[in-house]
Every structure is written in structure tokens, then in C-alpha cells.
Write a protein that holds these residues in place. Structure first.
Motif, mmCIF file in Angstrom:
data_model
loop_
_atom_site.group_PDB
_atom_site.id
_atom_site.type_symbol
_atom_site.label_atom_id
_atom_site.label_comp_id
_atom_site.label_asym_id
_atom_site.label_seq_id
_atom_site.Cartn_x
_atom_site.Cartn_y
_atom_site.Cartn_z
ATOM 1 N N GLY A 15 -19.153 21.585 -2.507
ATOM 2 C CA GLY A 15 -19.034 20.773 -3.720
ATOM 3 C C GLY A 15 -19.767 19.446 -3.578
ATOM 4 O O GLY A 15 -19.384 18.613 -2.762
ATOM 5 N N SER A 17 -20.145 16.777 -5.767
ATOM 6 C CA SER A 17 -19.822 15.948 -6.925
ATOM 7 C C SER A 17 -19.174 14.668 -6.391
ATOM 8 O O SER A 17 -19.485 14.241 -5.271
ATOM 9 N N PHE A 18 -18.276 14.061 -7.143
ATOM 10 C CA PHE A 18 -17.745 12.750 -6.745
ATOM 11 C C PHE A 18 -17.134 12.758 -5.338
ATOM 12 O O PHE A 18 -17.430 11.898 -4.520
ATOM 13 N N SER A 19 -16.269 13.743 -5.061
ATOM 14 C CA SER A 19 -15.549 13.682 -3.782
ATOM 15 C C SER A 19 -16.435 14.113 -2.611
ATOM 16 O O SER A 19 -16.501 13.425 -1.589
ATOM 17 N N ASP A 37 -23.718 23.160 -3.136
ATOM 18 C CA ASP A 37 -23.191 23.216 -4.508
ATOM 19 C C ASP A 37 -23.844 24.377 -5.247
ATOM 20 O O ASP A 37 -25.049 24.634 -5.093
ATOM 21 N N ALA A 38 -23.044 25.036 -6.069
ATOM 22 C CA ALA A 38 -23.534 26.197 -6.808
ATOM 23 C C ALA A 38 -24.523 25.798 -7.908
ATOM 24 O O ALA A 38 -25.316 26.624 -8.372
ATOM 25 N N SER A 48 -17.163 15.651 -16.601
ATOM 26 C CA SER A 48 -16.305 14.466 -16.645
ATOM 27 C C SER A 48 -16.807 13.501 -17.703
ATOM 28 O O SER A 48 -18.025 13.365 -17.892
ATOM 29 N N THR A 49 -15.873 12.809 -18.384
ATOM 30 C CA THR A 49 -16.280 11.754 -19.315
ATOM 31 C C THR A 49 -16.902 10.611 -18.529
ATOM 32 O O THR A 49 -17.797 9.915 -19.006
ATOM 33 N N GLY A 50 -16.409 10.413 -17.320
ATOM 34 C CA GLY A 50 -17.015 9.404 -16.449
ATOM 35 C C GLY A 50 -16.499 7.998 -16.647
ATOM 36 O O GLY A 50 -17.210 7.033 -16.352
ATOM 37 N N LEU A 51 -15.267 7.863 -17.133
ATOM 38 C CA LEU A 51 -14.671 6.524 -17.245
ATOM 39 C C LEU A 51 -14.077 6.143 -15.902
ATOM 40 O O LEU A 51 -13.349 6.946 -15.296
ATOM 41 N N PHE A 125 -20.494 28.845 -2.015
ATOM 42 C CA PHE A 125 -19.643 29.245 -0.898
ATOM 43 C C PHE A 125 -18.862 30.480 -1.344
ATOM 44 O O PHE A 125 -18.288 30.484 -2.434
ATOM 45 N N ASP A 292 -10.372 16.823 -6.756
ATOM 46 C CA ASP A 292 -9.543 17.703 -7.601
ATOM 47 C C ASP A 292 -8.982 18.881 -6.801
ATOM 48 O O ASP A 292 -7.886 19.376 -7.102
ATOM 49 N N GLY A 304 -9.532 11.530 -12.411
ATOM 50 C CA GLY A 304 -9.642 12.029 -11.039
ATOM 51 C C GLY A 304 -10.764 11.400 -10.235
ATOM 52 O O GLY A 304 -10.911 11.683 -9.048
ATOM 53 N N ILE A 305 -11.577 10.542 -10.870
ATOM 54 C CA ILE A 305 -12.736 10.018 -10.131
ATOM 55 C C ILE A 305 -12.276 9.090 -9.007
ATOM 56 O O ILE A 305 -12.780 9.157 -7.892
ATOM 57 N N SER A 308 -11.082 11.068 -6.166
ATOM 58 C CA SER A 308 -12.203 11.727 -5.494
ATOM 59 C C SER A 308 -12.903 10.764 -4.543
ATOM 60 O O SER A 308 -13.210 11.116 -3.406
HETATM 61 C C1 LIG Z 1 -13.412 16.900 -19.849
HETATM 62 C C2 LIG Z 1 -13.075 16.066 -18.653
HETATM 63 C C3 LIG Z 1 -13.105 14.687 -18.758
HETATM 64 C C4 LIG Z 1 -12.759 13.893 -17.646
HETATM 65 N N1 LIG Z 1 -12.854 12.532 -17.757
HETATM 66 C C5 LIG Z 1 -12.537 11.757 -16.692
HETATM 67 C C6 LIG Z 1 -12.695 10.350 -16.773
HETATM 68 O O1 LIG Z 1 -13.158 9.807 -17.779
HETATM 69 N N2 LIG Z 1 -12.339 9.602 -15.693
HETATM 70 C C7 LIG Z 1 -11.849 10.160 -14.549
HETATM 71 O O2 LIG Z 1 -11.513 9.438 -13.599
HETATM 72 N N3 LIG Z 1 -11.715 11.511 -14.437
HETATM 73 C C8 LIG Z 1 -12.068 12.303 -15.487
HETATM 74 N N4 LIG Z 1 -11.975 13.672 -15.370
HETATM 75 C C9 LIG Z 1 -11.584 14.233 -14.075
HETATM 76 C C10 LIG Z 1 -12.745 14.080 -13.095
HETATM 77 O O3 LIG Z 1 -13.936 14.504 -13.703
HETATM 78 C C11 LIG Z 1 -12.490 14.936 -11.853
HETATM 79 O O4 LIG Z 1 -11.277 14.479 -11.285
HETATM 80 C C12 LIG Z 1 -13.637 14.798 -10.864
HETATM 81 O O5 LIG Z 1 -14.829 15.324 -11.396
HETATM 82 C C13 LIG Z 1 -13.294 15.550 -9.583
HETATM 83 O O6 LIG Z 1 -14.384 15.445 -8.703
HETATM 84 P P1 LIG Z 1 -14.558 16.483 -7.527
HETATM 85 O O7 LIG Z 1 -15.748 16.031 -6.765
HETATM 86 O O8 LIG Z 1 -13.286 16.615 -6.776
HETATM 87 O O9 LIG Z 1 -14.794 17.886 -8.233
HETATM 88 P P2 LIG Z 1 -15.790 18.325 -9.376
HETATM 89 O O10 LIG Z 1 -16.377 17.150 -10.084
HETATM 90 O O11 LIG Z 1 -15.052 19.340 -10.169
HETATM 91 O O12 LIG Z 1 -16.972 19.030 -8.585
HETATM 92 C C14 LIG Z 1 -16.802 20.214 -7.877
HETATM 93 C C15 LIG Z 1 -18.182 20.693 -7.475
HETATM 94 O O13 LIG Z 1 -18.014 21.849 -6.658
HETATM 95 C C16 LIG Z 1 -18.968 22.811 -7.028
HETATM 96 N N5 LIG Z 1 -18.429 24.132 -6.677
HETATM 97 C C17 LIG Z 1 -17.299 24.713 -7.133
HETATM 98 N N6 LIG Z 1 -17.110 25.900 -6.548
HETATM 99 C C18 LIG Z 1 -18.143 26.079 -5.698
HETATM 100 C C19 LIG Z 1 -18.509 27.116 -4.786
HETATM 101 N N7 LIG Z 1 -17.754 28.207 -4.634
HETATM 102 N N8 LIG Z 1 -19.658 26.965 -4.090
HETATM 103 C C20 LIG Z 1 -20.435 25.855 -4.223
HETATM 104 N N9 LIG Z 1 -20.128 24.855 -5.059
HETATM 105 C C21 LIG Z 1 -18.998 24.955 -5.786
HETATM 106 C C22 LIG Z 1 -19.164 22.620 -8.533
HETATM 107 O O14 LIG Z 1 -20.426 23.104 -8.946
HETATM 108 C C23 LIG Z 1 -19.042 21.109 -8.658
HETATM 109 O O15 LIG Z 1 -20.281 20.457 -8.607
HETATM 110 C C24 LIG Z 1 -12.344 14.498 -16.444
HETATM 111 C C25 LIG Z 1 -12.335 15.890 -16.336
HETATM 112 C C26 LIG Z 1 -12.705 16.667 -17.429
HETATM 113 C C27 LIG Z 1 -12.709 18.151 -17.287
#
Ligand SMILES: Cc1cc2nc3c(=O)[nH]c(=O)nc-3n(C[C@H](O)[C@H](O)[C@H](O)COP(=O)(O)OP(=O)(O)OC[C@H]3O[C@@H](n4cnc5c(N)ncnc54)[C@H](O)[C@@H]3O)c2cc1C
Length: 423
Positions: A15, A17-19, A37-38, A48-51, A125, A292, A304-305, A308
Motif C-alpha cells: 500500500g 498511500s498515506f500510511s 501498490d496495485a 479521500s476528500t483529503g481534509l 500483493f 485504515d 483517517g489521514i 495513517s
Molecule cells: C470518500 C472518503 C472520504 C474521506 N475523507 C477523508 C478526509 O477528508 N479526511 C481524513 O482524514 N480521512 C478521510 N477519509 C479516510 C482516509 O482517506 C483514509 O483513512 C486514508 O486514506 C487511509 O490511508 P491508508 O494509507 O491507510 O489506506 P488507503 O488510502 O486506503 O490506501 C491503501 C493503498 O493500498 C493499495 N492496496 C490495497 N490492496 C492492495 C494489494 N493487495 N496489493 C497492493 N496494493 C494494495 C491501494 O491501491 C491503496 O493505494 C476518507 C475516506 C473516504 C472513502
């Protein structure tokens, strides 16, 4: 499967992304790290809205020029009642949250990774050799499977974590909201300073679970807005139609104008948001869940940002200690995260708010709650900020003697909602 010797890494992160990217920035440069990342590129889409809050901005600032990716600071919240006619705004003197350009943020996080980190995109993965203590990780790239060897595996792969699914000792998120968002070019016209306002729509029967949001931003230098709703996962089939109705209703009421074709938003996405609280077993032997995947997301606010970024930072420390021979180091992750403005306490409170919010089913219950909050509008945002970031409770904003008549009515409606049909 190729016959070549699998390449060996100290840490594999699933993954980008943010975390996952935050963790990759913080692991010692002496470790050989792979992040996969996939998606075709990191930040190609960001669900994410990204706030981000002021504290999340501070967390980013310690390692990343976050201000380059902030499109507009937000000082004001507008809460809109289920009838759309009643609304109030609450303002703070300095910004409360910030709207970010999510794609540029994640792309730049990936582009500035240190040299000890290899990023492989379009790479999924899929499985491990040993579901208890993995050593060989199977990845899928352009239809071909291959293996890499690792000492440590991190699931930073979102709420529906594949890592959590394949490792036996890890907990899995079970409760979700489905968030659906579109980004349009156009403007918002409600309230005194729309470009500094986040709009929260409370429309119970229309979108049980969360409600709707509208966040003005700028895209490629032009005014734009993000608009979304969140539904219970069982109702996710309705989101397209509901968002269409929501959008046209706001257009009819003159709350928004859209400059692109309303049927062709610049950007659309939907994704699951974990709302069950922090998971119990986030680590097992040489594996760990962050972001997440670990349930580090506000169960009520769906934010969740921050979790993360904080779990990414702090996990770098505990993974390093684990790899240096401290077998219990991973247990320190949650206590370490709690040092960041009592984050674990915040998540616990969020689970309680979620419990109450989920009891509310009808518009009249949301309207009654709106009436209570409206009479506290002068202090609502200050209190809300406190409750988000400090240990004060939002509940004390509303539980006051003068609100007793309204609260009695609200409680009665809440009781009646128990007999209302869900959804
Ligand atoms: C509609 C919406 C609005 C939101 N707005 C906000 C906001 O405004 N503020 C805020 O704080 N939080 C917000 N959130 C929550 C926030 O976006 C998440 O908490 C945050 O993105 C989590 O980050 P992460 O890095 O843990 O996971 P994610 O951002 O979900 O990233 C996971 C990554 O793993 C990759 N992945 C998944 N499975 C596999 C695999 N098997 N193999 C390889 N790669 C894989 C995906 O492609 C992805 O890039 C929102 C969520 C949603 C759905």
C-alpha cells in the motif's frame, strides 16, 4: 513463477498511500525497503476528500512540505438541516482544517522517497508462504506472479486489507461505511466565505450512516468542489443515484453552480471507510497493520489521514526495534500513537458517537439534534475542534440544563427510531 532467486528486503510494505508512504519515509536508511501498490502510479487515484486538521498538518510538516499541497484553509463549518432551508455556520479565528490536493500530495510523497526504498506500482500483493510467520511474499505484476523475501511485512493496504486476510493472527475490519465522492469544477454560494467553509448535510433518511459533504477547493487553478455521501455498505448500490439527486437539488437551490458537464465530473471515487474502531490484533509475529488496515480511523467523523500518518511514523520506530531483536516492541505502537494528542482516546470517543449516530434513523431525529447544536453554534466549532483533538467531549456542548426540553424530545425520537425500518 520465475526460477530466479527472490530478491530480499528487510521490510515489505503493501500500500503506497498515506500510511505506507509515511512509514517508508521514516524507516532507517540502512534498511532495504520495498513498497508495492496495485495502482498504476502512486496517487493515480486517492480515495479521500483529503481534509486534514491543524495537528495532522503539523505531523506532515516534520518530514514533508505539506503546505505546497493545501488548496484552501478552512475556518468555518456550515451545518445544513434535513429540510435544506435551515443552516448555521460556526467560525474559528484561525483555520480549523485544510483541504489538500490529494493526488499531488500522494504523488509527491512517493516521488520523494529515500533511496533505500523501492516503489513498485501496478503490483498487487496476493499471498504469503506461511500465514503465521511469512518469509516469502507473492506479488502480481502484469499478470505474472513472482516472489520476494522479507524479514517484515506491513499491511498499509486500506480497510479491506489483504494482509489482514492472509495472516491468521491479525484482526480484520468488520464495520464500514461506503463513501462516494465526485469532484466538479464550479462554485459554492452558501454562507459568508464559501472557500473557507466545509458543509455538512444532515439528511438522515436520504443517507443513513453519515450524511453528505461539500468542500470547496481549487483544481488546476480553477474553483472546484468535492461533493460526497456515505452510506451503509448494504446500500452502496444506491450511491450513484443519490449523489445525482443531491447534486441537482443543490443546483436547483442555487447552493452550487457547476461549470463542467454535471454528468462528467473531473474525478469520481468510492471506497470503504472502517468505522469499527482500532483493531485488537494489529501485529502478529513479523507482520503489522497500519492506517485504515489497523482501524486507525475516526468511527464517527471517518477521518483517517491523521491515524495513517501517525501510525506510519510510529511504526517505523517499533519495526526497527523489532528487527534489532526486541520481540515485544510492536506492542508499543498504540501507546506511542496515543502520545500524539491522545489519539487512541479520540478513537474510543468516536466509537461512542458512532453508536449514537447509528441509532438515529429519521429526518425528524436529525432535525431535533440540529436544533440542539444550532443553539450552541457560537461555540460549536471551538468545542468540536477540542473534541477532535483534545480530551474534552463534544457531548458536553449539548448536555446542558437549558437544552433539557429539546433533549427530551430528541431522546423520544431516538427511542421511536428503534422501531423504524433501517435504510
Ligand atoms: C470518500 C472518503 C472520504 C474521506 N475523507 C477523508 C478526509 O477528508 N479526511 C481524513 O482524514 N480521512 C478521510 N477519509 C479516510 C482516509 O482517506 C483514509 O483513512 C486514508 O486514506 C487511509 O490511508 P491508508 O494509507 O491507510 O489506506 P488507503 O488510502 O486506503 O490506501 C491503501 C493503498 O493500498 C493499495 N492496496 C490495497 N490492496 C492492495 C494489494 N493487495 N496489493 C497492493 N496494493 C494494495 C491501494 O491501491 C491503496 O493505494 C476518507 C475516506 C473516504 C472513502
Amino acid at each position: 513463477m520465475t526460477n530466479t532467486q527472490p530478491e530480499s528486503f528487510d521490510v515489505v510494505i503493501v500500500g503506497a498511500s498515506f500510511s505506507g508512504l509515511t512509514l517508508a519515509h521514516h524507516l532507517p536508511k540502512t534498511l532495504k525497503v520495498l513498497i508495492v501498490d496495485a495502482k498504476p502510479t502512486a496517487g493515480a487515484t486517492v480515495e479521500s476528500t483529503g481534509l486534514i486538521t491543524e495537528h495532522t498538518r503539523e505531523e506532515f510538516k516534520t518530514f514533508f512540505p505539506i503546505d505546497d499541497h493545501i488548496t484552501n484553509p478552512i475556518t468555518t463549518i456550515a451545518v445544513i438541516a434535513p429540510n435544506y432551508d435551515d443552516w448555521f455556520v460556526s467560525q474559528t479565528a484561525s483555520p480549523w482544517i485544510y483541504q489538500t490536493d490529494t493526488k499531488s500530495l500522494v504523488k509527491t510523497l512517493a516521488a520523494t522517497l529515500p533511496k533505500n526504498v523501492t516503489l513498485k506500482t501496478s503490483t498487487a500483493f496476493t499471498k504469503v508462504d506461511d500465514q503465521d510467520q511469512p518469509k516469502f511474499i507473492t506479488l502480481l505484476h502484469q499478470g505474472k506472479q513472482y516472489q520476494v523475501e522479507t524479514k517484515f511485512l506491513v499491511g498499509a493496504d486500506g480497510g479491506n486489507s489483504k494482509v489482514a486476510q492472509v495472516i491468521n493472527g491479525l484482526s480484520k475490519n468488520k464495520n464500514f461505511l461506503f463513501g462516494f465522492e465526485q469532484v466538479h469544477y464550479g462554485e459554492v454560494h452558501l454562507g459568508p466565505i464559501p472557500e473557507e467553509t466545509i458543509y455538512h448535510f444532515w439528511f438522515g433518511e436520504f443517507s443513513l450512516g453519515y450524511g453528505g459533504w461539500l468542500s470547496p477547493t481549487r483544481l488546476n487553478g480553477k474553483p472546484a468542489f468535492r461533493i460526497g455521501i456515505a452510506k451503509l455498505p448494504k446500500d452502496r448500490g444506491e450511491v450513484h443515484e443519490l449523489l445525482k439527486r443531491f447534486l441537482s437539488l443543490l443546483q436547483r437551490r442555487g447552493i452550487i453552480t457547476i461549470t463542467n458537464d454535471p454528468n462528467k465530473p473531473d474525478y469520481v471515487f468510492g471506497s470503504h471507510i472502517p468505522i469499527g474502531g482500532v483493531l485488537k490484533n494489529i501485529h502478529h509475529n513479523n507482520t503489522l497493520l497500519i492506517g485504515d488496515a489497523g482501524g486507525f480511523c475516526g468511527a464517527f467523523a471517518a477521518d483517517g489521514i491523521k491515524g495513517s500518518v501517525v501510525s506510519g511514523k510510529e511504526s517505523a520506530n517499533v519495526i526497527t526495534r523489532f528487527l534489532s531483536g526486541e520481540p515485544y516492541a510492536l506492542q508499543k505502537l498504540k501507546p506511542q500513537m496515543n502520545k500524539h494528542h491522545s489519539l487512541m482516546h479520540y478513537y474510543k470517543k468516536q466509537v461512542h458517537y458512532r453508536f449514537i449516530w447509528d441509532l438515529m434513523k429519521r429526518d425528524r431525529t436529525f432535525t431535533q439534534m440540529y436544533k440542539v447544536i444550532e443553539s450552541e453554534k457560537e461555540s460549536f466549532l471551538e468545542q468540536f475542534c477540542d473534541s477532535k483533538e483534545k480530551r474534552k467531549s463534544l457531548a458536553w456542548t449539548v448536555i446542558k440544563f437549558k437544552h433539557v426540553p429539546k433533549l427530551v424530545k430528541y431522546t423520544w425520537y431516538l427511542f421511536c427510531d428503534r422501531f423504524a425500518r433501517k435504510g
